[in-house]
Scaffold this active site. Structure first.
Site, PDB file in Angstrom:
ATOM      1  N   GLU A   4       6.140   4.928  -7.854  1.00  0.00           N
ATOM      2  CA  GLU A   4       5.260   4.346  -6.843  1.00  0.00           C
ATOM      3  C   GLU A   4       6.043   3.687  -5.715  1.00  0.00           C
ATOM      4  O   GLU A   4       5.656   3.766  -4.552  1.00  0.00           O
ATOM      5  CB  GLU A   4       4.300   3.321  -7.481  1.00  0.00           C
ATOM      6  CG  GLU A   4       3.290   3.940  -8.462  1.00  0.00           C
ATOM      7  CD  GLU A   4       2.355   4.938  -7.804  1.00  0.00           C
ATOM      8  OE1 GLU A   4       2.309   4.997  -6.564  1.00  0.00           O
ATOM      9  OE2 GLU A   4       1.669   5.669  -8.534  1.00  0.00           O
ATOM     10  N   TYR A  51      -1.521  -2.008  -3.338  1.00  0.00           N
ATOM     11  CA  TYR A  51      -1.549  -0.606  -3.742  1.00  0.00           C
ATOM     12  C   TYR A  51      -0.794  -0.388  -5.047  1.00  0.00           C
ATOM     13  O   TYR A  51      -1.322   0.173  -6.019  1.00  0.00           O
ATOM     14  CB  TYR A  51      -0.973   0.322  -2.652  1.00  0.00           C
ATOM     15  CG  TYR A  51      -0.661   1.659  -3.250  1.00  0.00           C
ATOM     16  CD1 TYR A  51      -1.685   2.573  -3.491  1.00  0.00           C
ATOM     17  CD2 TYR A  51       0.622   1.972  -3.701  1.00  0.00           C
ATOM     18  CE1 TYR A  51      -1.437   3.769  -4.126  1.00  0.00           C
ATOM     19  CE2 TYR A  51       0.880   3.165  -4.338  1.00  0.00           C
ATOM     20  CZ  TYR A  51      -0.156   4.055  -4.546  1.00  0.00           C
ATOM     21  OH  TYR A  51       0.082   5.223  -5.200  1.00  0.00           O
ATOM     22  N   ASP A  69      -4.553   3.708  -0.433  1.00  0.00           N
ATOM     23  CA  ASP A  69      -3.389   4.105   0.360  1.00  0.00           C
ATOM     24  C   ASP A  69      -3.873   4.955   1.526  1.00  0.00           C
ATOM     25  O   ASP A  69      -5.072   5.060   1.767  1.00  0.00           O
ATOM     26  CB  ASP A  69      -2.392   4.879  -0.512  1.00  0.00           C
ATOM     27  CG  ASP A  69      -2.865   6.291  -0.778  1.00  0.00           C
ATOM     28  OD1 ASP A  69      -4.097   6.500  -0.814  1.00  0.00           O
ATOM     29  OD2 ASP A  69      -2.034   7.194  -0.943  1.00  0.00           O
TER      30      ASP A  69
END
Length: 357
Positions: A34, A117, A135
């Site tokens: 991520e 996020y 996102d």
DNA sequence: AACTCGGGGTC
DNA sequence: GACCCAGAGTT
């Protein structure tokens, strides 16, 4: 199960890409993926993910490394604060959490480098916490399908998309739901030339029904770029060594290494370089033996860097520089020192063209 | 809320 | 050349 989540998850199961971080639920690996994928396309981040995991197998290995090593693996990927923050957070997880990742979105949010996020992504994927990710993909998909006209990037846009997705999220498998929306945005509901022809939502999509696909989401105005002029000096010290310095705090490429730099409001000519203190510091005027034939134009999000590289012949008294900001080091190509893409490009060009010198 | 932090693919 | 990508931190 509502209609939206049923359709998007079915689409996901049929169309998803085979990606390494989809083979695991290890929070460390999900976290690494991520962070790498922040503002970075999957195609670009893939090799970096493999290398990062190969070098730092778990959070303890990352915590035990020094920052320079982490930056070296990150070299060329950009947004280097991601690497510095990951290293910092890895050490904190080892020390404060006994090496075990926090599970909730709320807890994850407190870690450096993990924002709304990333916290939602890790919590939904690894802990099945039903919190939506927002996102760029999700904003685009939801803005188009549901006709959200708030300007992308504003809190109004974020909140509306978050509320919508929160209401539709699959509470049994929120991680798959979140990834499905993002994958749909990346592969079908693309910024330009989206696949509306075969879109599973074409009969329900606000933007498609109102011919507004190319106007949603509403984009904000283009940012202005500052221009800067970097004249770099490849100063050969002797023994194949060269002068290097570390990038300062509060500017681009923080903590990365670079050649001695003269920043001015223009690129320096040979006469100006010869007269510069750095070139004369060895006691006598040294000779400029080369300059790269074409100036570099390196474009960042908020800056345009004009760069020129001079190569300057051998000082025998390199030790004189150790007192200042400069260090006598092996060529970074050899040592794997973390450098910017700009510097990396020059060094590779030089290695391929300056063999005789 | 506005700014800054990289680099590259895509059209 | 413009856009924008599995955003976050600082001011």
């Amino acid at each position: 199960m509502n209609d939206f989540q049923r359709k998007i998850i079915q689409w996901y199961n049929l169309n998803k890409r085979d990606l390494p971080w989809r083979q695991t639920l290890d929070p460390y690996r999900i976290w690494v993926s991520e962070i790498i994928l922040q503002q970075t396309r999957v195609d670009q981040g893939l090799a970096y993910y493999e290398r990062f995991i190969a070098r730092f197998h778990d959070v303890r290995q990352l915590a035990e490394a020094d920052e320079q090593e982490v930056l070296s693996v990150w070299k060329g990927l950009g947004y280097y604060s991601r690497a510095r923050n990951m290293h910092h957070t890895a050490r904190r997880i080892v020390q404060e959490y006994a090496g075990v990742f926090p599970e909730t979105c709320h807890q994850l949010l407190r870690l450096k480098g993990i924002g709304k996020y990333t916290a939602a992504a890790i919590a939904s994927i690894c802990s099945h916490e039903p919190v939506p990710v927002v996102d760029g993909n999700v904003v685009r998909v939801f803005s188009r399908i549901f006709g959200i006209e708030a300007m992308a990037g504003t809190t109004a846009s974020f909140n509306k998309v978050w509320e919508r997705s929160s209401a539709l999220i699959d509470r049994d498998d929120p991680g798959t739901y979140n990834q499905a929306v993002m994958e749909f945005g990346a592969l079908c509901c693309k910024p330009a030339n989206p696949g509306c022809g075969q879109c599973i939502f074409r009969n329900d999509c606000f933007a498609f029904g109102n011919q507004m696909v190319d106007r949603l989401p509403v984009k904000k105005k283009e940012i202005s770029r500052r221009e800067r002029w970097f004249t770099y000096l490849y100063v050969r010290v002797g023994g194949g060594k060269v002068l290097m310095q570390q990038r300062p705090q509060g500017d681009i490429w923080q903590n990365l290494w670079e050649l001695p730099l003269i920043e001015a409001d223009h690129l320096l000519g040979p006469a100006e370089v010869s007269a510069h203190p750095v070139v004369n510091q060895g006691g006598e005027l040294e000779e400029i033996i080369a300059v790269n034939p074409k100036d570099y134009r390196h474009i960042l999000t908020h800056q345009i860097i004009h760069a020129r590289f001079y190569e300057i012949s051998g000082y025998q008294t390199g030790e004189a520089f150790e007192a200042g900001d400069y260090r006598v080091m092996e060529d970074p190509l050899v040592t794997g020192l973390p450098v910017s893409r700009l510097t990396d490009r020059y060094l590779h060009w030089r290695a391929g063209n300056m063999q005789g010198l």
